[in-house]
Design an enzyme around this catalytic site. Structure first.
Site, PDB file in Angstrom:
ATOM      1  N   CYS A 144       1.917  -6.844  89.920  1.00 29.59           N
ATOM      2  CA  CYS A 144       2.254  -6.677  88.292  1.00 29.59           C
ATOM      3  C   CYS A 144       3.658  -6.421  88.263  1.00 29.59           C
ATOM      4  CB  CYS A 144       1.473  -5.658  87.788  1.00 29.59           C
ATOM      5  SG  CYS A 144       1.962  -4.006  88.274  1.00 29.59           S
ATOM      6  N   HIS A 159      -2.193  14.288 103.929  1.00 27.44           N
ATOM      7  CA  HIS A 159      -1.130  14.305 102.969  1.00 27.44           C
ATOM      8  C   HIS A 159      -0.671  12.935 102.750  1.00 27.44           C
ATOM      9  CE1 HIS A 159       0.210  18.609 104.060  1.00 27.44           C
ATOM     10  NE2 HIS A 159      -0.973  18.443 103.305  1.00 27.44           N
ATOM     11  N   CYS A 200       5.668  -3.834  93.047  1.00 29.98           N
ATOM     12  CA  CYS A 200       4.218  -4.376  93.221  1.00 29.98           C
ATOM     13  C   CYS A 200       4.281  -5.896  92.869  1.00 29.98           C
ATOM     14  CB  CYS A 200       3.209  -3.822  92.054  1.00 29.98           C
ATOM     15  SG  CYS A 200       1.354  -4.277  92.120  1.00 29.98           S
ATOM     16  N   GLY A 239      -0.260  21.960 116.706  1.00 31.16           N
ATOM     17  CA  GLY A 239       1.261  21.495 116.135  1.00 31.16           C
ATOM     18  C   GLY A 239       1.416  21.997 114.820  1.00 31.16           C
ATOM     19  N   ASN A 265      -0.065  14.807 109.089  1.00 33.64           N
ATOM     20  CA  ASN A 265       1.026  13.870 109.480  1.00 33.64           C
ATOM     21  C   ASN A 265       0.820  12.630 108.681  1.00 33.64           C
ATOM     22  OD1 ASN A 265       1.786  15.942 111.243  1.00 33.64           O
ATOM     23  ND2 ASN A 265       0.944  14.993 112.831  1.00 33.64           N
ATOM     24  N   TYR A 270      12.426   7.806 102.370  1.00 29.19           N
ATOM     25  CA  TYR A 270      11.278   7.357 102.867  1.00 29.19           C
ATOM     26  C   TYR A 270      11.207   6.093 103.767  1.00 29.19           C
ATOM     27  CZ  TYR A 270       8.631  11.438 100.952  1.00 29.19           C
ATOM     28  OH  TYR A 270       8.375  12.616 100.547  1.00 29.19           O
TER      29      TYR A 270
END
Length: 300
Positions: A202, A143, A188, A237, A115, A70
């Site tokens: 945290c 999403h 985090c 698309g 997207n 990602y």
């Protein structure tokens, strides 16, 4: 049924529609240089890594590989810009354009995008205020977003366009996956976390705030209510083969409303549409909507 490709007929239906919903997929961002999931060329689903990291169980088993995957998608999206199709949809929120193109509608179309790249959001931010702010309320990122994270410990959500969310990801490449310890992954409070358990800082492991296979989009209820009243669904698309979005067209069709598809290639669902316009959406969409001149007024 053979769908119509008449621009005049489509514009007449669009002008009479009271509740318009736009459903967009990867093909909307393809002219911006982002790879689509299906279709010709080298689609994302041909990459085993994409299939692997789209599953909701993968992050638990392989958070290191997931974050590296990602991270690359974030970098790709950061390097892209909205194309003329994004701008054409954004222009529909301008009162002067809406009064001409969708005069029967009491509010701008609801844009439901599958997207993760936020290019549709970027296009809306180019509009003048207060339209820019108001129009964002009519965009549903079904999403999720590559630029939001969710803390697995304190549930804090954060939005950031920083290219690198943890030093361990800096310099990682798309073709090589290394083993990064969990405590070096995005957390985090960032790399500087120093033992606090404060909300938003945290030290918990962050996950991309995206919807994986096996998870239910949190905004589905809101979309389902709007679909009930939709009298024109514009699909852009996407083959709309993936649930829950795949069910939108059938719901709209059941109550006798119209469906228009804009796509680069033909798909198996085309015969269920009333209108079909083929070609690159950055060229076809502004022309068919009749907003070519309005798009020129939106400056990137």
């Amino acid at each position: 049924m053979i769908p119509s490709s008449s621009i005049d007929e489509f514009r007449a239906v669009l002008a009479s529609a009271k509740n318009v919903i736009i459903l967009s997929g990867a093909g909307l961002s393809a002219p911006s240089g982002l790879v689509t999931y299906r279709g010709s060329g080298n689609p994302l689903w041909s990459n085993p890594a994409v299939v692997k990291y789209a599953q909701h169980t993968t992050f638990k088993d392989d958070p290191s590989g997931s974050w590296q995957f990602y991270h690359q998608r974030r970098l790709n999206a950061l390097s892209a810009k909205p194309n003329r199709a994004h701008l054409a949809l954004a222009a529909l929120n301008l009162p002067t354009v809406a009064s001409r193109v969708i005069p029967s509608a009491s509010k701008p179309p609801l844009h439901v995008t599958q997207n993760l790249d936020e290019l549709s959001l970027w296009a809306l931010k180019l509009l003048p205020e207060p339209t820019a702010t108001e129009s964002q309320k009519r965009l549903v990122q079904l999403h999720g977003s590559l630029f939001r994270t969710h803390c697995l410990s304190c549930n804090h959500e954060r939005h950031s366009y920083e290219p690198v969310l943890a030093a361990s990801l800096d310099g990682s490449g798309p073709d090589t996956v290394v083993d990064i310890p969990v405590d070096k992954l995005p957390r985090c409070g960032g790399d500087q976390w120093s033992g606090s358990n404060r909300y938003g800082r945290c030290g918990g492991l962050l996950r991309p705030d995206v919807v994986w296979f096996g998870e239910v989009p949190p905004l589905m209820g809101e979309v389902a209510r709007e679909v009930t009243w939709c009298d024109l669904l514009i699909v852009i698309g996407t083959s709309a083969l993936v649930q829950p979005a795949a069910g939108f067209a059938s719901q709209v069709r059941e109550h006798g409303s119209k469906i228009a598809i804009f796509n680069i290639d033909k798909s198996s669902n085309d015969d269920k549409a009333d209108f079909l316009f083929l070609g690159s959406c950055d060229v076809v969409l502004p022309e068919v909507l009749g907003v070519d001149d309005d798009v020129k007024g939106l400056v990137l």
